[in-house]
Design an enzyme around this catalytic site. Structure first.
Site, PDB file in Angstrom:
ATOM      1  CB  SER A 147      39.745  43.587  38.306  1.00  0.00           C
ATOM      2  OG  SER A 147      39.506  44.792  38.997  1.00  0.00           O
ATOM      3  CE  LYS A 203      40.541  47.824  36.436  1.00  0.00           C
ATOM      4  NZ  LYS A 203      40.249  46.381  36.544  1.00  0.00           N
TER       5      LYS A 203
END
Length: 206
Positions: free
Chosen positions: A59, A100
């Site tokens: 991701s 993230k």
């Protein structure tokens, strides 16, 4: 040699042995103390300051690859503030942490138009996505157009929360998903600073 002299020599040898044993014990005790302090220091650094994590999944590509080992700074950001575009690790749910990038800080209005980021109406460049954009050769976009209210029903990022995205926008569960949504700061574990393994990927995080 007189008996008195012999006894004196024997007593002297015994005293020398006692001194040596005492010295050996003291040296051993000092080594034990030093090792104990080193272990406590390493534990303290790991728990309170720096800790390694392993990236699981794709991701955050191209910034991180699956299996990269990353150093997380747990105390530095708490002494200042988390900034837009910092890469952070946070607790998404029990026993599950996500890594993230912060895109929106409290008060920000976020929008994507034609695969370009706009914050509070101002266009922002995202150089960390350039590698993927070049690979796609214009055949696709990394980020579908959206605004915060379309995704999460809020016009701006709430106070004490952050809006985060994975760099691999086509394959990332992040703040665009209501199951994650805005991330409260008290869920932050720290900021990702360095990839230290594998050595081929050694780098500072930008």
């Amino acid at each position: 040699m007189s008996k008195v002299l012999i006894k004196g020599i024997i007593l002297l040898e015994k005293e020398v042995l006692k001194v040596r044993k005492t010295k050996d014990k003291n040296e051993l005790l000092e080594w034990v103390k030093a090792i104990g302090i080193a272990i406590l220091f390493a534990w303290g650094v790991r728990v309170f300051i720096l800790t390694p994590i392993v990236v699981d999944g794709a991701s955050m590509m191209p910034t991180f690859e699956d299996g990269d080992k990353v150093v997380v700074n747990k105390i530095g950001p708490r002494l200042t503030e988390y900034k837009r575009f910092d890469v952070i690790v946070f607790e998404a749910k029990e026993d599950t942490n996500y890594i993230k990038r912060i895109i929106g800080i409290p008060g920000d209005r976020i929008a994507y138009e034609n695969d370009e980021l706009f914050i509070n109406g101002e266009k922002y460049e995202e150089p960390y996505l350039d590698e993927y954009k070049k690979a796609l050769l214009g055949n696709d976009t990394l980020t579908q157009d959206f605004t915060l209210d379309q995704k999460l029903g809020e016009i701006a990022v709430p106070e004490g929360h952050y809006f985060v995205l994975g760099d691999n926008r086509l394959n990332s569960i992040d703040s665009r998903d209501p199951s994650v949504g805005f991330v409260p700061m008290d869920k932050f574990l720290g900021s990702a600073e360095i990839v230290f393994l594998p050595l081929d990927n050694l780098k500072l995080i930008k």
